[in-house]
Design an enzyme around this catalytic site. Sequence first.
Site, mmCIF file in Angstrom:
data_model
loop_
_atom_site.group_PDB
_atom_site.id
_atom_site.type_symbol
_atom_site.label_atom_id
_atom_site.label_comp_id
_atom_site.label_asym_id
_atom_site.label_seq_id
_atom_site.Cartn_x
_atom_site.Cartn_y
_atom_site.Cartn_z
ATOM 1 N N GLU A 1 0.772 -1.350 0.110
ATOM 2 C CA GLU A 1 0.619 0.003 0.102
ATOM 3 C C GLU A 1 0.993 1.495 0.055
ATOM 4 O O GLU A 1 0.470 2.527 0.178
ATOM 5 C CB GLU A 1 -1.037 0.195 0.606
ATOM 6 C CG GLU A 1 -0.215 -0.154 2.583
ATOM 7 C CD GLU A 1 -0.849 0.331 3.236
ATOM 8 O OE1 GLU A 1 -1.642 1.298 3.893
ATOM 9 O OE2 GLU A 1 -1.297 -0.984 4.438
ATOM 10 N N CYS B 1 -3.529 -3.534 4.456
ATOM 11 C CA CYS B 1 -2.366 -4.433 5.137
ATOM 12 C C CYS B 1 -2.917 -5.600 4.200
ATOM 13 O O CYS B 1 -2.159 -6.785 4.321
ATOM 14 C CB CYS B 1 -2.496 -4.686 6.476
ATOM 15 S SG CYS B 1 -1.919 -2.999 7.426
ATOM 16 N N THR C 1 2.578 4.059 16.498
ATOM 17 C CA THR C 1 2.368 2.203 15.602
ATOM 18 C C THR C 1 2.672 2.000 13.886
ATOM 19 O O THR C 1 2.377 1.115 13.328
ATOM 20 C CB THR C 1 0.466 2.173 15.628
ATOM 21 O OG1 THR C 1 -0.102 3.315 14.734
ATOM 22 C CG2 THR C 1 -0.097 2.288 16.572
ATOM 23 N N SER D 1 -11.398 1.187 13.096
ATOM 24 C CA SER D 1 -10.131 0.487 12.981
ATOM 25 C C SER D 1 -9.892 -0.723 13.743
ATOM 26 O O SER D 1 -10.368 -2.132 13.318
ATOM 27 C CB SER D 1 -8.808 1.059 12.124
ATOM 28 O OG SER D 1 -7.679 1.007 13.550
ATOM 29 N N HIS E 1 -2.368 -10.251 11.729
ATOM 30 C CA HIS E 1 -2.241 -9.682 12.204
ATOM 31 C C HIS E 1 -1.834 -8.263 12.966
ATOM 32 O O HIS E 1 -2.609 -8.432 13.579
ATOM 33 C CB HIS E 1 -3.295 -8.532 10.516
ATOM 34 C CG HIS E 1 -2.642 -6.879 10.009
ATOM 35 N ND1 HIS E 1 -1.521 -6.982 9.635
ATOM 36 C CD2 HIS E 1 -2.973 -6.083 10.414
ATOM 37 C CE1 HIS E 1 -1.414 -5.670 9.654
ATOM 38 N NE2 HIS E 1 -2.352 -4.769 10.319
ATOM 39 N N LYS F 1 -5.673 -8.957 22.191
ATOM 40 C CA LYS F 1 -7.413 -8.874 22.541
ATOM 41 C C LYS F 1 -8.295 -10.060 21.634
ATOM 42 O O LYS F 1 -9.277 -10.406 21.100
ATOM 43 C CB LYS F 1 -7.467 -7.331 22.316
ATOM 44 C CG LYS F 1 -6.900 -7.341 23.719
ATOM 45 C CD LYS F 1 -7.594 -5.301 23.271
ATOM 46 C CE LYS F 1 -7.048 -4.559 24.284
ATOM 47 N NZ LYS F 1 -7.721 -3.001 23.997
ATOM 48 N N ASN G 1 4.045 -2.037 12.985
ATOM 49 C CA ASN G 1 3.556 -2.919 12.409
ATOM 50 C C ASN G 1 4.243 -2.767 11.062
ATOM 51 O O ASN G 1 4.363 -1.343 10.028
ATOM 52 C CB ASN G 1 2.462 -2.248 12.127
ATOM 53 C CG ASN G 1 0.823 -2.540 10.917
ATOM 54 O OD1 ASN G 1 1.292 -4.118 10.330
ATOM 55 N ND2 ASN G 1 -0.213 -1.692 11.329
ATOM 56 N N SER H 1 -7.287 -2.528 6.088
ATOM 57 C CA SER H 1 -9.126 -1.664 6.410
ATOM 58 C C SER H 1 -9.334 -1.513 5.143
ATOM 59 O O SER H 1 -8.919 -1.595 3.857
ATOM 60 C CB SER H 1 -7.579 -0.189 7.179
ATOM 61 O OG SER H 1 -7.580 -1.082 8.429
HETATM 62 N N1 ACO Z 1 0.265 1.967 30.557
HETATM 63 C C1 ACO Z 1 -0.338 1.293 30.482
HETATM 64 N N2 ACO Z 1 -0.898 1.782 29.955
HETATM 65 C C2 ACO Z 1 -1.597 2.580 28.935
HETATM 66 C C3 ACO Z 1 -0.739 3.941 29.306
HETATM 67 C C4 ACO Z 1 0.086 3.700 30.658
HETATM 68 N N3 ACO Z 1 0.415 5.030 30.978
HETATM 69 N N4 ACO Z 1 -1.749 4.944 28.978
HETATM 70 C C5 ACO Z 1 -2.301 4.315 28.560
HETATM 71 N N5 ACO Z 1 -2.688 3.016 27.793
HETATM 72 C C6 ACO Z 1 -3.855 2.070 27.397
HETATM 73 C C7 ACO Z 1 -5.125 2.277 26.899
HETATM 74 O O1 ACO Z 1 -5.304 1.679 28.333
HETATM 75 C C8 ACO Z 1 -5.528 1.810 26.336
HETATM 76 O O2 ACO Z 1 -5.206 0.199 26.416
HETATM 77 P P1 ACO Z 1 -6.739 -0.438 26.255
HETATM 78 O O3 ACO Z 1 -7.109 -0.386 24.487
HETATM 79 O O4 ACO Z 1 -6.918 -1.629 26.861
HETATM 80 O O5 ACO Z 1 -7.606 0.147 27.466
HETATM 81 C C9 ACO Z 1 -4.318 1.352 24.796
HETATM 82 O O6 ACO Z 1 -2.765 2.043 26.219
HETATM 83 C C10 ACO Z 1 -3.739 2.704 24.400
HETATM 84 O O7 ACO Z 1 -4.242 3.558 24.552
HETATM 85 P P2 ACO Z 1 -5.635 4.788 23.698
HETATM 86 O O8 ACO Z 1 -5.916 5.838 24.942
HETATM 87 O O9 ACO Z 1 -6.574 3.559 23.678
HETATM 88 O O10 ACO Z 1 -4.528 4.732 22.778
HETATM 89 P P3 ACO Z 1 -5.331 5.967 21.603
HETATM 90 O O11 ACO Z 1 -6.490 6.032 21.332
HETATM 91 O O12 ACO Z 1 -4.343 7.403 21.777
HETATM 92 O O13 ACO Z 1 -4.456 5.278 20.483
HETATM 93 C C11 ACO Z 1 -4.935 3.544 18.329
HETATM 94 C C12 ACO Z 1 -4.521 3.911 19.832
HETATM 95 C C13 ACO Z 1 -6.091 4.193 18.545
HETATM 96 C C14 ACO Z 1 -4.249 2.270 18.786
HETATM 97 C C15 ACO Z 1 -3.556 4.307 17.814
HETATM 98 O O14 ACO Z 1 -2.627 4.167 18.198
HETATM 99 C C16 ACO Z 1 -4.026 4.390 15.472
HETATM 100 O O15 ACO Z 1 -4.664 4.887 16.039
HETATM 101 N N6 ACO Z 1 -3.284 3.561 14.981
HETATM 102 C C17 ACO Z 1 -3.145 3.295 14.048
HETATM 103 C C18 ACO Z 1 -4.810 2.409 13.981
HETATM 104 C C19 ACO Z 1 -4.072 0.798 13.765
HETATM 105 O O16 ACO Z 1 -3.603 0.667 14.281
HETATM 106 N N7 ACO Z 1 -5.572 0.544 13.640
HETATM 107 C C20 ACO Z 1 -5.536 -1.000 13.909
HETATM 108 C C21 ACO Z 1 -5.709 -2.481 12.554
HETATM 109 S S1 ACO Z 1 -5.824 -1.619 11.558
HETATM 110 C C22 ACO Z 1 -4.296 -1.218 10.821
HETATM 111 O O17 ACO Z 1 -3.717 -1.969 10.753
HETATM 112 C C23 ACO Z 1 -3.276 0.265 10.238
#
Ligand code: ACO
Length: 479
Positions: free
Chosen positions: A92, A126, A168, A218, A259, A268, A338, A372
């Site tokens: 991609e 992906c 990520t 996502s 993936h 999870k 990733n 995605s």
């Molecule tokens: N210590 C330990 N854990 C912590 C801490 C800390 N200090 N702070 C936060 N966390 C945990 C949170 O509780 C959360 O865990 P949970 O989901 O089990 O509750 C985790 O860390 C992530 O924190 P969030 O606040 O949910 O993270 P955020 O919303 O800022 O971003 C996300 C996470 C959405 C995955 C972001 O990185 C993103 O958009 N990534 C790209 C998209 C992606 O990868 N999507 C997945 C499928 S699609 C693909 O492959 C591209």
Amino acid sequence: MPGPSNPGPWPKDVGVVAMEVYFPSQYVDQAELEIFDKVSTGKYTIGLGQAKMGFCSDREDINSLCLTVVQKLIEKNDLSYNDIGRLEVGTETIIDKSKSTKTVLMQLFESSGNYSVEGIDTTNACFGGTSALFNAVNWIESSSWDGRYALVVAGDIAVYATGNARCTGGAGAVAMLIGSEAPLVFDRGVRSIYMQHAYDFYKPNMDSEYPVVDGKLSVKCYLHALDKCYQAYTEKATQTGIKGKEDNLINSSDAFVFHSPYCKLVQKSFARIFLNDFLQEPSPDFSGRYAGLESLRNLKLEESYFDRDAEKALMAASNSLFTLKTKPSLLLANQVGNMYTPSVYGGLASYLLSASPSELVGHRIVLFSYGSGLASAMFSIKITKDLGPKLNKLLENLSNISKNLQNRVKVSPEEFDKTMKLREETHNRAPYTPVGSTEGLFPGTWFLTEVDSMHRRKYDRVPLVQIPNGNLQQTGDVK
Ligand code: ACO
């Protein structure tokens, strides 16, 4: 390596004959990135489960990543480019809307005189690598097959704009040689697909490498696709006799490779398939395997994607199975990040590295691929029962992964940030001469030397230090 088998009506044991993995020689430490990004300590390392993130300077692009991984696979397996009848690239990372990376790779074939190579690039987030892989397998099982190998390349540079998704990212490429009488055999009749329209992650801006991403959506799309693929795969596995009618899928498979956008989502995901098994179980054992899960008996899959209590209970209950069947596949995901299309195949390579060859013999590995937008699939591989020379060679060729992970250079978050800015500013620029250092690149790495005013890209190769005959390998001449 013995040559390809002759074509027959239904080739035997079609699968992966050889694999090669490439990742960048530099990384940023996720704990240091937490400080730089001013997020709470542990968010990236514990919350997302990431340790290091590989990234590329302006010296590497999708063409160079694929040139590197293909040439290394050919060299390490003593193959001739004439042995390849199909070459597919899944990516991609688009740097040209018309000319495919596959055609760039054809330069490697020139000295062999082999221009008869089917296949082209495939794109959907992906999932492109998996689609390319399915095309290759289908070709070998079709009337078009001419008896030669197919070569599948999945490669990407995964970069995000500053913000919560940037950590990520990752980068890398995996090449897989597909043929008959393979040591890693694809199970027939179980491939399960789930595809749907979603705007969870997409790249509408052609002037930028970055996606538009709705992170939470996502994750929801990923888990929903996983449920659907797992249910369809389970049904097919029962029909084909891969698993017994009374047994559950987790018990009847040795490994589950997903993936990996980030490792915590994989844990999870394992909890999610555990939930699927639990909900299908006619009389769950609440004093053993499903202890503490009584309150989840009527949980609705569609309503539970962000149910934190249920997730916590399921992760705890499935933890020992996760540790056994999935955690070993997370080495590259944890250490590189990733890689997008190669991610699930990096997971496969990591799993293969995690045990001795004699322990792996006869194992069945279930793989989940997600892209995605969305496109997803679940399918499986059975490792050949005999520890023959082909399996030994495949595993031996992967053994340099751990060493290369160790040999990488750590770069500060400040340098990483500067590199991202440089890539942003120079993306699509022509003419352009890259400024990144080539000094730390691994031996055998192709790198960009110039983009001319007509956007034509030129590459050179870091010499291999030593090749098996003891000579120094010269740099290549790909333009
Ligand atoms: N210590 C330990 N854990 C912590 C801490 C800390 N200090 N702070 C936060 N966390 C945990 C949170 O509780 C959360 O865990 P949970 O989901 O089990 O509750 C985790 O860390 C992530 O924190 P969030 O606040 O949910 O993270 P955020 O919303 O800022 O971003 C996300 C996470 C959405 C995955 C972001 O990185 C993103 O958009 N990534 C790209 C998209 C992606 O990868 N999507 C997945 C499928 S699609 C693909 O492959 C591209």
